[in-house]
Design a protein around this motif. Sequence first.
Motif, PDB file in Angstrom:
ATOM      1  N   ILE A   1      13.908  15.549 -19.339  1.00  0.00           N
ATOM      2  CA  ILE A   1      14.070  14.115 -19.065  1.00  0.00           C
ATOM      3  C   ILE A   1      13.596  13.811 -17.638  1.00  0.00           C
ATOM      4  O   ILE A   1      12.893  12.828 -17.388  1.00  0.00           O
ATOM      5  N   CYS A   2      13.966  14.695 -16.697  1.00  0.00           N
ATOM      6  CA  CYS A   2      13.546  14.507 -15.301  1.00  0.00           C
ATOM      7  C   CYS A   2      12.018  14.538 -15.190  1.00  0.00           C
ATOM      8  O   CYS A   2      11.433  13.796 -14.399  1.00  0.00           O
ATOM      9  N   ILE A   3      11.399  15.411 -15.962  1.00  0.00           N
ATOM     10  CA  ILE A   3       9.937  15.508 -15.930  1.00  0.00           C
ATOM     11  C   ILE A   3       9.319  14.228 -16.503  1.00  0.00           C
ATOM     12  O   ILE A   3       8.376  13.664 -15.944  1.00  0.00           O
ATOM     13  N   ALA A   4       9.884  13.750 -17.617  1.00  0.00           N
ATOM     14  CA  ALA A   4       9.379  12.512 -18.217  1.00  0.00           C
ATOM     15  C   ALA A   4       9.499  11.354 -17.238  1.00  0.00           C
ATOM     16  O   ALA A   4       8.595  10.530 -17.097  1.00  0.00           O
ATOM     17  N   ARG A   5      10.616  11.314 -16.508  1.00  0.00           N
ATOM     18  CA  ARG A   5      10.835  10.248 -15.517  1.00  0.00           C
ATOM     19  C   ARG A   5       9.777  10.307 -14.412  1.00  0.00           C
ATOM     20  O   ARG A   5       9.238   9.286 -13.995  1.00  0.00           O
ATOM     21  N   ALA A   6       9.499  11.543 -13.971  1.00  0.00           N
ATOM     22  CA  ALA A   6       8.516  11.697 -12.900  1.00  0.00           C
ATOM     23  C   ALA A   6       7.123  11.282 -13.377  1.00  0.00           C
ATOM     24  O   ALA A   6       6.345  10.694 -12.636  1.00  0.00           O
TER      25      ALA A   6
ATOM     26  N   ALA B   1       0.833  -1.207   0.000  1.00  0.00           N
ATOM     27  CA  ALA B   1       0.000   0.000   0.000  1.00  0.00           C
ATOM     28  C   ALA B   1       0.866   1.255   0.000  1.00  0.00           C
ATOM     29  O   ALA B   1       0.575   2.247  -0.661  1.00  0.00           O
ATOM     30  N   ARG B   2       1.955   1.180   0.747  1.00  0.00           N
ATOM     31  CA  ARG B   2       2.880   2.293   0.821  1.00  0.00           C
ATOM     32  C   ARG B   2       3.545   2.526  -0.536  1.00  0.00           C
ATOM     33  O   ARG B   2       3.715   3.657  -0.986  1.00  0.00           O
ATOM     34  N   LYS B   3       3.919   1.445  -1.195  1.00  0.00           N
ATOM     35  CA  LYS B   3       4.559   1.532  -2.504  1.00  0.00           C
ATOM     36  C   LYS B   3       3.595   2.159  -3.521  1.00  0.00           C
ATOM     37  O   LYS B   3       3.985   2.981  -4.340  1.00  0.00           O
ATOM     38  N   ARG B   4       2.322   1.780  -3.414  1.00  0.00           N
ATOM     39  CA  ARG B   4       1.327   2.341  -4.336  1.00  0.00           C
ATOM     40  C   ARG B   4       1.185   3.841  -4.121  1.00  0.00           C
ATOM     41  O   ARG B   4       1.036   4.599  -5.059  1.00  0.00           O
ATOM     42  N   LEU B   5       1.240   4.231  -2.861  1.00  0.00           N
ATOM     43  CA  LEU B   5       1.135   5.656  -2.555  1.00  0.00           C
ATOM     44  C   LEU B   5       2.315   6.414  -3.164  1.00  0.00           C
ATOM     45  O   LEU B   5       2.164   7.475  -3.747  1.00  0.00           O
ATOM     46  N   ARG B   6       3.510   5.834  -3.034  1.00  0.00           N
ATOM     47  CA  ARG B   6       4.702   6.510  -3.538  1.00  0.00           C
ATOM     48  C   ARG B   6       4.645   6.720  -5.040  1.00  0.00           C
ATOM     49  O   ARG B   6       5.192   7.677  -5.555  1.00  0.00           O
ATOM     50  N   ARG B   7       3.988   5.816  -5.733  1.00  0.00           N
ATOM     51  CA  ARG B   7       3.855   5.961  -7.174  1.00  0.00           C
ATOM     52  C   ARG B   7       3.039   7.217  -7.507  1.00  0.00           C
ATOM     53  O   ARG B   7       3.263   7.859  -8.507  1.00  0.00           O
ATOM     54  N   ARG B   8       2.097   7.547  -6.617  1.00  0.00           N
ATOM     55  CA  ARG B   8       1.177   8.653  -6.928  1.00  0.00           C
ATOM     56  C   ARG B   8       1.775  10.024  -6.647  1.00  0.00           C
ATOM     57  O   ARG B   8       1.204  11.034  -7.010  1.00  0.00           O
ATOM     58  N   VAL B   9       2.919  10.041  -5.936  1.00  0.00           N
ATOM     59  CA  VAL B   9       3.594  11.318  -5.666  1.00  0.00           C
ATOM     60  C   VAL B   9       5.006  11.241  -6.230  1.00  0.00           C
ATOM     61  O   VAL B   9       5.773  10.362  -5.858  1.00  0.00           O
ATOM     62  N   GLN B  10       5.346  12.131  -7.138  1.00  0.00           N
ATOM     63  CA  GLN B  10       6.680  12.115  -7.730  1.00  0.00           C
ATOM     64  C   GLN B  10       7.310  13.501  -7.599  1.00  0.00           C
ATOM     65  O   GLN B  10       6.641  14.462  -7.245  1.00  0.00           O
ATOM     66  N   ILE B  11       8.603  13.562  -7.885  1.00  0.00           N
ATOM     67  CA  ILE B  11       9.311  14.824  -7.682  1.00  0.00           C
ATOM     68  C   ILE B  11      10.248  15.144  -8.853  1.00  0.00           C
ATOM     69  O   ILE B  11      10.771  14.246  -9.500  1.00  0.00           O
ATOM     70  N   VAL B  12      10.391  16.431  -9.132  1.00  0.00           N
ATOM     71  CA  VAL B  12      11.390  16.917 -10.088  1.00  0.00           C
ATOM     72  C   VAL B  12      12.330  17.813  -9.292  1.00  0.00           C
ATOM     73  O   VAL B  12      11.895  18.756  -8.638  1.00  0.00           O
TER      74      VAL B  12
ATOM     75  N   SER C   1      20.804  15.208 -10.913  1.00  0.00           N
ATOM     76  CA  SER C   1      19.756  14.248 -10.591  1.00  0.00           C
ATOM     77  C   SER C   1      19.516  13.213 -11.695  1.00  0.00           C
ATOM     78  O   SER C   1      18.528  12.507 -11.668  1.00  0.00           O
ATOM     79  N   LEU C   2      20.433  13.135 -12.657  1.00  0.00           N
ATOM     80  CA  LEU C   2      20.353  12.062 -13.652  1.00  0.00           C
ATOM     81  C   LEU C   2      21.639  11.244 -13.576  1.00  0.00           C
ATOM     82  O   LEU C   2      22.737  11.809 -13.524  1.00  0.00           O
ATOM     83  N   ASP C   3      21.511   9.924 -13.557  1.00  0.00           N
ATOM     84  CA  ASP C   3      22.684   9.063 -13.503  1.00  0.00           C
ATOM     85  C   ASP C   3      23.426   9.134 -14.842  1.00  0.00           C
ATOM     86  O   ASP C   3      22.861   8.769 -15.873  1.00  0.00           O
ATOM     87  N   PRO C   4      24.688   9.604 -14.833  1.00  0.00           N
ATOM     88  CA  PRO C   4      25.399   9.790 -16.106  1.00  0.00           C
ATOM     89  C   PRO C   4      25.642   8.483 -16.858  1.00  0.00           C
ATOM     90  O   PRO C   4      25.956   8.507 -18.038  1.00  0.00           O
TER      91      PRO C   4
ATOM     92  N   GLU D   1      24.821  14.430 -23.132  1.00  0.00           N
ATOM     93  CA  GLU D   1      24.605  14.919 -24.497  1.00  0.00           C
ATOM     94  C   GLU D   1      23.488  15.965 -24.558  1.00  0.00           C
ATOM     95  O   GLU D   1      23.173  16.464 -25.633  1.00  0.00           O
ATOM     96  N   PHE D   2      22.900  16.288 -23.395  1.00  0.00           N
ATOM     97  CA  PHE D   2      21.763  17.211 -23.399  1.00  0.00           C
ATOM     98  C   PHE D   2      22.087  18.519 -22.689  1.00  0.00           C
ATOM     99  O   PHE D   2      22.930  18.557 -21.785  1.00  0.00           O
ATOM    100  N   SER D   3      21.381  19.557 -23.074  1.00  0.00           N
ATOM    101  CA  SER D   3      21.518  20.842 -22.397  1.00  0.00           C
ATOM    102  C   SER D   3      20.725  20.803 -21.090  1.00  0.00           C
ATOM    103  O   SER D   3      19.967  19.864 -20.837  1.00  0.00           O
ATOM    104  N   GLY D   4      20.879  21.831 -20.263  1.00  0.00           N
ATOM    105  CA  GLY D   4      20.187  21.870 -18.976  1.00  0.00           C
ATOM    106  C   GLY D   4      18.676  21.769 -19.117  1.00  0.00           C
ATOM    107  O   GLY D   4      18.015  21.035 -18.392  1.00  0.00           O
ATOM    108  N   GLY D   5      18.116  22.505 -20.079  1.00  0.00           N
ATOM    109  CA  GLY D   5      16.669  22.486 -20.283  1.00  0.00           C
ATOM    110  C   GLY D   5      16.177  21.122 -20.732  1.00  0.00           C
ATOM    111  O   GLY D   5      15.137  20.632 -20.275  1.00  0.00           O
ATOM    112  N   GLN D   6      16.956  20.495 -21.618  1.00  0.00           N
ATOM    113  CA  GLN D   6      16.575  19.161 -22.095  1.00  0.00           C
ATOM    114  C   GLN D   6      16.659  18.142 -20.965  1.00  0.00           C
ATOM    115  O   GLN D   6      15.824  17.250 -20.845  1.00  0.00           O
ATOM    116  N   ARG D   7      17.691  18.292 -20.116  1.00  0.00           N
ATOM    117  CA  ARG D   7      17.825  17.374 -18.980  1.00  0.00           C
ATOM    118  C   ARG D   7      16.632  17.502 -18.049  1.00  0.00           C
ATOM    119  O   ARG D   7      16.137  16.515 -17.525  1.00  0.00           O
ATOM    120  N   GLN D   8      16.186  18.752 -17.834  1.00  0.00           N
ATOM    121  CA  GLN D   8      15.052  18.924 -16.950  1.00  0.00           C
ATOM    122  C   GLN D   8      13.816  18.258 -17.570  1.00  0.00           C
ATOM    123  O   GLN D   8      12.989  17.708 -16.862  1.00  0.00           O
TER     124      GLN D   8
END
Lengths: 338, 274
Positions: free
Chosen positions: B164-169, B84-95, B102-105, B155-162
């Motif tokens: 990617i972070c949004i897509a991940r979230a 139940a806790r894991k399900r909750l964590r899926r519903r809240v994400q962070i950028v 915050s991206l693994d090189p 290979e990405f600029s700062g804006g593009q990396r952000q």
Amino acid sequence: MALVEIDELHLTMTSYDGAAHVLAGVSLSLERGEIWGLVGETGCGKSLTGLTLSRLVASPPARYLSGAVRFDGRDLLAADEETMRDLRGRRIGMIFQDPTTNLNPAFRVGTQMIDVALHAGRVDPSILGLAAGASRGARRRAARDLAVSMLDRVGIVDAARRIDDYPHQFSGGMRQRVLIAMALIGRPDLIIADEPTTALDVSVQAQILALLHRLAAEDGLAILLITHNLGVVAQIASHVAVMYAGAVVEAGDVRAVLKSPRHPYTQALIAALPRADVKRGALAGLPGVVPDLLTPPPGCRFLPRCPIGAADCARAAPGLAPVDTGQRVACFRAERAA
Amino acid sequence: MSALLQLENVTRVYRGGGPFSQGAEIVALDDVSLSVARGSCFGVVGESGSGKTTLTRIALGLEAPTRGRVTFDGVDVAGLRGAARKRLRRRVQIVFQDPYASLDPRMSVHDIVAEGMVIHRDSLGLDARARTARVVELLGLVGLGAQHLNRYPHEFSGGQRQRICIARALAVEPELLILDEPTSALDVSVQAQVLALFEELKARLDLTYVFISHDLGVVRYVCDRVAVIHRGRIVEENEATRLFAAPQSAHARELIAAMPDPDPDRSPFRRAVL
């Protein structure tokens, strides 16, 4: 004669992929008492321009192709390393973004400041208020007194006691004050402040800006304030230069440039700010990305993102020319002054 | 509107001192109550050390409050264990703030965005092929494309990396997105693009945002409600337009006054000089 003159400076950086033309004709001049804001996006060459003034750009990989950098009439590109060492930390002071990494955590603040004062005193004994040939002990005492008075001047309370503290005993804003005090020890004519408030909270930022503004007014210091924050520039700068992809595209009085920008890039930067009167959803981003400086577009480097560009803009790079509102603009399509 | 995330009298105390000493207690959050309405953008502003990070950690469920209650979608978070806790964590994400840190090189864009879907495969039910298709879809959503799938962060600029972070979230279909200074590391022109993306995604995916920032200009632009936090306490909370037009607390007034206005005529220094 201006205190600082950068004239049509071209610089390349050698990388594995070839030479990148990172400064493509930068021109800038500063008088005493002026605060110049140098703004632009990441990678546009603003920090590099600041570093060329103290010649801290390692060469190689950098290569100065053409142009000149003059400080108080002296050609810095031709100066030998010893001359530069005497200028740095003396007549040219530098303040960087992160006050935490610019102080050595293992030494007391006083020890680090006294080093700077002793060095400045070797170049010019009058800084310590001593005649040449004073004893070592006398120089150390004078250096310490000078350090305390500088800390006091930048607003560190109880400076005589705080000088024996370590950097970690100071807050971020206080550390930045220590670095400013350090830059002031050599009675500089020019201070290069590279993003001095970016790591600080807004209220602390306001205090540091007030301090820099006061120093420029009281001592007739010239300050080159490198930042990407137009708000910071609007607050304390007397002049501003906007850089794009290695060149100054607009420069002049801060009110002229920020209130009636004439270069499409400056206009786009200002339009991208979330000001009070901008309704949600109305914020205009600048489409496209900064060009790769290994293969910059021919002619005007802003052309690929420019809303008013035309085919003939690709023929040559525009030079800075005055416009009706008084500033100088590097754009073929900006309205020129009559 | 119903509350998606609710904090009631939340206090979080840390024990100070080093590993061998017991120092004074540090009250990071002091009796904080707030309610984030579904579909809204809730701003939290404060200086460094004010408790913003502790607040995000509690909202993410990474940290339990010392006292007080946290409810997500009406359910008390403290009582949840295991699945139940894991399900909750899926519903809240962070950028996060810094898209460089915050991206693994060493992970490709595909693996970065798909990682959450692998972890939550029980509830999302996507096999490897479906995950890849979903990654492509997400990259399209944030303005990147399938050609970026096997590239690496450098290979990405700062804006593009952000982006990617949004897509991940977004990959695990969250309802609440915590945006922790998401544009502080970006240039203003890129910031404008990313803020536009947030607006578009919010409408399209029915998202709720908690927007944490010290840039009051950005907060005023994107947030419906704003809470000002100072030394672990909420000193003022109001609709964004009201709070900026007529701040009631001394601290909010101070923060707003210290905002560097891009209009040179409004500079406090210039006025003093003229």
